[in-house]
Write a protein that holds these residues in place. Structure first.
Motif, PDB file in Angstrom:
ATOM      1  N   SER A  89      31.797  67.061  81.133  1.00 53.36           N
ATOM      2  CA  SER A  89      30.377  66.937  80.802  1.00 53.36           C
ATOM      3  C   SER A  89      29.525  67.819  81.705  1.00 53.36           C
ATOM      4  O   SER A  89      28.563  68.459  81.255  1.00 53.36           O
ATOM      5  N   ALA A  90      29.871  67.855  82.995  1.00 49.28           N
ATOM      6  CA  ALA A  90      29.113  68.659  83.945  1.00 49.28           C
ATOM      7  C   ALA A  90      29.234  70.149  83.631  1.00 49.28           C
ATOM      8  O   ALA A  90      28.249  70.908  83.716  1.00 49.28           O
ATOM      9  N   ILE A  91      30.427  70.587  83.262  1.00 54.84           N
ATOM     10  CA  ILE A  91      30.629  71.992  82.905  1.00 54.84           C
ATOM     11  C   ILE A  91      29.820  72.334  81.658  1.00 54.84           C
ATOM     12  O   ILE A  91      29.156  73.375  81.588  1.00 54.84           O
ATOM     13  N   GLY A  92      29.880  71.447  80.665  1.00 58.14           N
ATOM     14  CA  GLY A  92      29.104  71.680  79.451  1.00 58.14           C
ATOM     15  C   GLY A  92      27.616  71.737  79.733  1.00 58.14           C
ATOM     16  O   GLY A  92      26.905  72.619  79.224  1.00 58.14           O
ATOM     17  N   TYR A  93      27.133  70.808  80.555  1.00 56.71           N
ATOM     18  CA  TYR A  93      25.706  70.804  80.892  1.00 56.71           C
ATOM     19  C   TYR A  93      25.322  72.088  81.641  1.00 56.71           C
ATOM     20  O   TYR A  93      24.298  72.708  81.336  1.00 56.71           O
ATOM     21  N   ALA A  94      26.122  72.479  82.613  1.00 60.54           N
ATOM     22  CA  ALA A  94      25.822  73.680  83.381  1.00 60.54           C
ATOM     23  C   ALA A  94      25.777  74.917  82.484  1.00 60.54           C
ATOM     24  O   ALA A  94      24.895  75.779  82.631  1.00 60.54           O
ATOM     25  N   ALA A  95      26.731  75.006  81.547  1.00 59.67           N
ATOM     26  CA  ALA A  95      26.755  76.147  80.634  1.00 59.67           C
ATOM     27  C   ALA A  95      25.499  76.171  79.767  1.00 59.67           C
ATOM     28  O   ALA A  95      24.916  77.242  79.524  1.00 59.67           O
ATOM     29  N   GLU A  96      25.073  74.995  79.293  1.00 60.29           N
ATOM     30  CA  GLU A  96      23.868  74.922  78.468  1.00 60.29           C
ATOM     31  C   GLU A  96      22.630  75.267  79.297  1.00 60.29           C
ATOM     32  O   GLU A  96      21.735  75.993  78.835  1.00 60.29           O
ATOM     33  N   TRP A  97      22.550  74.761  80.522  1.00 62.14           N
ATOM     34  CA  TRP A  97      21.393  75.011  81.392  1.00 62.14           C
ATOM     35  C   TRP A  97      21.264  76.502  81.691  1.00 62.14           C
ATOM     36  O   TRP A  97      20.182  77.073  81.623  1.00 62.14           O
ATOM     37  N   ILE A  98      22.393  77.116  82.013  1.00 69.62           N
ATOM     38  CA  ILE A  98      22.393  78.555  82.286  1.00 69.62           C
ATOM     39  C   ILE A  98      22.078  79.335  81.013  1.00 69.62           C
ATOM     40  O   ILE A  98      21.316  80.312  81.033  1.00 69.62           O
ATOM     41  N   GLY A  99      22.655  78.884  79.893  1.00 69.38           N
ATOM     42  CA  GLY A  99      22.443  79.573  78.632  1.00 69.38           C
ATOM     43  C   GLY A  99      20.992  79.612  78.209  1.00 69.38           C
ATOM     44  O   GLY A  99      20.502  80.628  77.687  1.00 69.38           O
ATOM     45  N   LEU A 100      20.275  78.522  78.419  1.00 73.11           N
ATOM     46  CA  LEU A 100      18.863  78.480  78.057  1.00 73.11           C
ATOM     47  C   LEU A 100      18.036  79.487  78.846  1.00 73.11           C
ATOM     48  O   LEU A 100      17.011  79.991  78.362  1.00 73.11           O
ATOM     49  N   ARG A 101      18.463  79.785  80.045  1.00 70.87           N
ATOM     50  CA  ARG A 101      17.676  80.636  80.943  1.00 70.87           C
ATOM     51  C   ARG A 101      18.125  82.089  80.957  1.00 70.87           C
ATOM     52  O   ARG A 101      17.345  82.963  81.358  1.00 70.87           O
ATOM     53  N   THR A 102      19.355  82.348  80.551  1.00 72.28           N
ATOM     54  CA  THR A 102      19.870  83.718  80.638  1.00 72.28           C
ATOM     55  C   THR A 102      20.366  84.278  79.311  1.00 72.28           C
ATOM     56  O   THR A 102      20.573  85.495  79.194  1.00 72.28           O
ATOM     57  N   GLY A 103      20.620  83.406  78.333  1.00 74.28           N
ATOM     58  CA  GLY A 103      21.228  83.865  77.086  1.00 74.28           C
ATOM     59  C   GLY A 103      22.735  83.985  77.166  1.00 74.28           C
ATOM     60  O   GLY A 103      23.389  84.355  76.187  1.00 74.28           O
ATOM     61  N   LEU A 104      23.296  83.661  78.325  1.00 80.70           N
ATOM     62  CA  LEU A 104      24.748  83.715  78.515  1.00 80.70           C
ATOM     63  C   LEU A 104      25.269  82.304  78.754  1.00 80.70           C
ATOM     64  O   LEU A 104      24.635  81.508  79.451  1.00 80.70           O
ATOM     65  N   PRO A 105      26.410  81.918  78.186  1.00 83.46           N
ATOM     66  CA  PRO A 105      27.356  82.774  77.440  1.00 83.46           C
ATOM     67  C   PRO A 105      27.220  82.677  75.927  1.00 83.46           C
ATOM     68  O   PRO A 105      27.958  83.334  75.203  1.00 83.46           O
ATOM     69  N   PHE A 106      26.251  81.881  75.422  1.00 86.47           N
ATOM     70  CA  PHE A 106      26.213  81.610  73.980  1.00 86.47           C
ATOM     71  C   PHE A 106      25.313  82.558  73.197  1.00 86.47           C
ATOM     72  O   PHE A 106      25.546  82.813  72.020  1.00 86.47           O
ATOM     73  N   GLY A 107      24.260  83.035  73.817  1.00 87.92           N
ATOM     74  CA  GLY A 107      23.240  83.809  73.124  1.00 87.92           C
ATOM     75  C   GLY A 107      21.873  83.200  73.403  1.00 87.92           C
ATOM     76  O   GLY A 107      21.749  82.200  74.113  1.00 87.92           O
ATOM     77  N   ASP A 108      20.824  83.807  72.841  1.00 89.29           N
ATOM     78  CA  ASP A 108      19.456  83.344  73.087  1.00 89.29           C
ATOM     79  C   ASP A 108      19.105  82.201  72.135  1.00 89.29           C
ATOM     80  O   ASP A 108      19.069  82.387  70.911  1.00 89.29           O
ATOM     81  N   TYR A 109      18.812  81.044  72.699  1.00 91.16           N
ATOM     82  CA  TYR A 109      18.462  79.873  71.895  1.00 91.16           C
ATOM     83  C   TYR A 109      17.635  78.929  72.752  1.00 91.16           C
ATOM     84  O   TYR A 109      17.495  79.109  73.964  1.00 91.16           O
TER      85      TYR A 109
END
Length: 265
Positions: free
Chosen positions: A85-105
């Protein structure tokens, strides 16, 4: 036998709690799984399905944790679930601010509560389905840690073929640069695979017993595959045969591999 082998053998030899505890956790997991199925059916029939989306995720997470506790003991199951859960949350938190690793959303304000712009239930979904995907991979490929991690990551990524189109339908998040798969950029799936590899590696290291023993976790993965396939094919308005076929066939591969291995034993 090396020191590492001795530790591994000792872990495998230790039972995951007594028989009564394992039975209790499995019964709890079965009850939560049944409740999740009922909630999923209700989301397909309810005029405002978003009201039940968080309930489905909470039941998924609790059921996965219960089934994992029956195999690994509660402390190890909780550690694996918490780490995923922590890894998923961290990835989402980073993704919202950088567009990585998922894209801009970005997430809309529909799913609450949120921490740093990320809905809490999203992190719980990473944890619950992370355990279930790892169990599916372990059942399909019980030997070889690297193989289980890779297969589990692919199994978890396959789920997003359903998840992203459904959440876009419900207005839970918005892609800034829509892609070709029902508005989802293809780079998103590469990001999912990358994060899923990390989730699987942590779950693999945290748990003590082979997750192939967990029929309950495998059942969660199977139920999600079947329910989403049926939902997109015939229940959601309007239906979406493309997503039903794409998600159903990809998740179905891992379901068949896992159950096929178990039935051949």
């Amino acid at each position: 036998m090396t020191g590492e082998q001795a530790v591994a053998a000792g872990r495998t030899a230790r039972p995951a709690g007594g028989p009564a505890a394992r039975t209790a956790w499995n019964r709890a997991g079965a009850a939560l799984l049944a409740a999740m199925v009922a909630a999923q059916v209700a989301t397909g029939l309810h005029p405002r399905p978003i009201l039940l989306t968080g309930v489905v995720v909470l039941l998924l997470a609790a059921g996965a944790l219960a089934f994992a506790a029956a195999v690994h003991t509660l402390p190890r199951a909780a550690a694996a679930f918490g780490a995923a859960s922590a890894i998923g949350y961290a990835a989402e938190w980073i993704g919202l601010r950088t567009g990585l690793p998922f894209g801009d959303y970005h997430y809309t304000g529909v799913l609450q509560p949120q921490l740093g712009g990320v809905p809490v239930v999203v992190a719980l979904a990473w944890g619950g389905m992370g355990l279930a995907a790892h169990a599916a991979a372990s059942a399909a490929l019980p030997g070889g840690r690297a193989g289980r991690v890779a297969l589990g990551a692919a199994a978890l990524t396959a789920w997003d073929l359903f998840l992203d189109p459904q959440m876009i339908r419900l207005g839970l998040w918005v892609w800034h640069d829509p892609g070709p798969y029902r508005g989802v950029p293809l780079a998103n799936f590469a990001g999912w695979l990358l994060v899923s590899l990390l989730v699987m590696a942590v779950v693999e290291r945290t748990t003590a017993e082979p997750a192939a023993r967990s029929t309950g976790l495998l059942a969660i993965y199977t139920v999600m595959a079947v329910m989403e396939t049926i939902g997109f094919a015939a229940v959601f308005d309007p239906p979406d045969p493309l997503v039903s076929a794409a998600g159903g066939s990809c998740m179905g591969v891992f379901v068949l591999l896992a159950w096929g291995r178990r039935w051949r034993r």
